[in-house]
Scaffold this motif. Sequence first.
Motif, mmCIF file in Angstrom:
data_model
loop_
_atom_site.group_PDB
_atom_site.id
_atom_site.type_symbol
_atom_site.label_atom_id
_atom_site.label_comp_id
_atom_site.label_asym_id
_atom_site.label_seq_id
_atom_site.Cartn_x
_atom_site.Cartn_y
_atom_site.Cartn_z
ATOM 1 N N ILE A 190 2.368 17.796 -11.898
ATOM 2 C CA ILE A 190 2.582 16.811 -12.415
ATOM 3 C C ILE A 190 3.121 15.974 -11.715
ATOM 4 C CG2 ILE A 190 2.138 16.044 -15.014
ATOM 5 C CD1 ILE A 190 1.268 19.298 -15.656
ATOM 6 N N ASN A 191 4.743 16.126 -11.657
ATOM 7 C CA ASN A 191 5.277 15.321 -11.233
ATOM 8 C C ASN A 191 5.340 14.423 -10.510
ATOM 9 O OD1 ASN A 191 7.756 14.227 -11.687
ATOM 10 N ND2 ASN A 191 9.319 15.820 -10.615
ATOM 11 N N ILE A 192 4.933 15.182 -9.386
ATOM 12 C CA ILE A 192 4.069 14.542 -8.113
ATOM 13 C C ILE A 192 3.086 13.788 -8.127
ATOM 14 C CG2 ILE A 192 3.458 15.999 -5.473
ATOM 15 C CD1 ILE A 192 4.276 18.020 -5.943
ATOM 16 N N CYS A 193 1.658 14.230 -8.626
ATOM 17 C CA CYS A 193 1.165 13.053 -9.119
ATOM 18 C C CYS A 193 1.343 12.064 -10.393
ATOM 19 C CB CYS A 193 0.187 14.292 -9.816
ATOM 20 S SG CYS A 193 -1.694 12.607 -10.209
ATOM 21 N N ILE A 194 2.258 12.241 -10.420
ATOM 22 C CA ILE A 194 2.720 10.685 -10.646
ATOM 23 C C ILE A 194 3.547 9.868 -9.860
ATOM 24 C CG2 ILE A 194 4.117 9.707 -13.077
ATOM 25 C CD1 ILE A 194 3.808 12.784 -14.431
ATOM 26 N N ARG A 195 4.495 10.677 -9.494
ATOM 27 C CA ARG A 195 5.674 10.158 -8.353
ATOM 28 C C ARG A 195 4.635 9.728 -7.234
ATOM 29 N NH1 ARG A 195 9.978 13.830 -6.495
ATOM 30 N NH2 ARG A 195 11.202 14.362 -7.761
ATOM 31 N N ARG A 196 3.506 10.403 -7.459
ATOM 32 C CA ARG A 196 2.484 9.010 -5.961
ATOM 33 C C ARG A 196 1.835 7.829 -6.502
ATOM 34 N NH1 ARG A 196 -3.296 9.816 -4.913
ATOM 35 N NH2 ARG A 196 -3.441 9.479 -2.750
ATOM 36 N N LYS A 197 1.232 8.570 -7.599
ATOM 37 C CA LYS A 197 0.488 6.995 -7.881
ATOM 38 C C LYS A 197 1.583 5.203 -8.527
ATOM 39 C CE LYS A 197 -2.670 9.207 -10.933
ATOM 40 N NZ LYS A 197 -3.290 9.514 -12.542
ATOM 41 N N ALA A 198 3.128 5.931 -8.718
ATOM 42 C CA ALA A 198 3.895 5.365 -8.696
ATOM 43 C C ALA A 198 4.536 4.639 -7.651
ATOM 44 C CB ALA A 198 5.143 5.339 -9.269
ATOM 45 N N VAL A 199 4.066 5.350 -6.247
ATOM 46 C CA VAL A 199 4.210 4.907 -5.492
ATOM 47 C C VAL A 199 3.422 4.312 -4.335
ATOM 48 C CG1 VAL A 199 4.962 5.582 -2.504
ATOM 49 C CG2 VAL A 199 6.156 6.607 -3.858
ATOM 50 N N ILE A 200 1.945 4.431 -4.426
ATOM 51 C CA ILE A 200 1.021 3.858 -4.869
ATOM 52 C C ILE A 200 0.718 2.725 -5.531
ATOM 53 C CG2 ILE A 200 -1.489 3.518 -4.635
ATOM 54 C CD1 ILE A 200 -1.367 6.826 -4.199
ATOM 55 N N GLN A 201 1.018 2.212 -6.255
ATOM 56 C CA GLN A 201 1.297 1.216 -7.080
ATOM 57 C C GLN A 201 2.615 0.129 -6.603
ATOM 58 O OE1 GLN A 201 2.465 1.342 -11.300
ATOM 59 N NE2 GLN A 201 1.419 -0.827 -11.398
ATOM 60 N N ARG A 202 3.410 0.564 -5.826
ATOM 61 C CA ARG A 202 5.158 0.395 -6.154
ATOM 62 C C ARG A 202 4.367 -1.034 -3.839
ATOM 63 N NH1 ARG A 202 9.689 2.567 -4.805
ATOM 64 N NH2 ARG A 202 8.769 2.650 -2.416
ATOM 65 N N LEU A 203 3.960 0.067 -3.097
ATOM 66 C CA LEU A 203 3.703 -0.755 -1.873
ATOM 67 C C LEU A 203 1.914 -1.423 -2.451
ATOM 68 C CD1 LEU A 203 3.213 3.111 -0.067
ATOM 69 C CD2 LEU A 203 4.197 1.343 0.171
ATOM 70 N N GLN A 204 1.023 -1.570 -3.020
ATOM 71 C CA GLN A 204 0.034 -2.035 -3.761
ATOM 72 C C GLN A 204 0.827 -4.004 -4.028
ATOM 73 O OE1 GLN A 204 -2.132 -0.400 -6.156
ATOM 74 N NE2 GLN A 204 -4.167 0.341 -5.074
ATOM 75 N N GLN A 205 1.991 -3.666 -4.992
ATOM 76 C CA GLN A 205 2.627 -4.517 -5.363
ATOM 77 C C GLN A 205 3.190 -4.694 -3.835
ATOM 78 O OE1 GLN A 205 5.351 -3.441 -8.523
ATOM 79 N NE2 GLN A 205 3.652 -3.676 -10.149
ATOM 80 N N GLU A 206 4.129 -4.804 -3.345
ATOM 81 C CA GLU A 206 4.980 -5.691 -2.076
ATOM 82 C C GLU A 206 3.905 -6.067 -1.023
ATOM 83 O OE1 GLU A 206 6.389 -2.099 -0.256
ATOM 84 O OE2 GLU A 206 7.847 -2.396 -1.701
ATOM 85 N N ARG A 207 2.765 -5.165 -1.155
ATOM 86 C CA ARG A 207 0.973 -5.724 -0.080
ATOM 87 C C ARG A 207 0.965 -7.324 -0.433
ATOM 88 N NH1 ARG A 207 -4.420 -4.016 0.008
ATOM 89 N NH2 ARG A 207 -4.120 -4.526 -1.979
#
Length: 62
Positions: free
Chosen positions: A34-51
């Motif tokens: 569950i923790n890994i899934c939450i972290r993955r979503k946060a990383v994807i969201q951060r990368l999209q914001q940076e893009r």
Amino acid sequence: MWNSPAEFFAMGGYALYVWCSFGVCVLVMLIEPINICIRRKAVIQRLQQERLAEQFDQEGRQ
């Protein structure tokens, strides 16, 4: 060898340690995915914001 279910669950006097250890292990094995899934979503969201920020920055230079 245990002669009864009560002896098995008593674990020769170490029941509290044994069953708490199993409980903690199961808890960690449930929380980790569950923790890994939450972290993955946060990383994807951060990368999209940076893009998007980079695209905005490039459009501002033109």
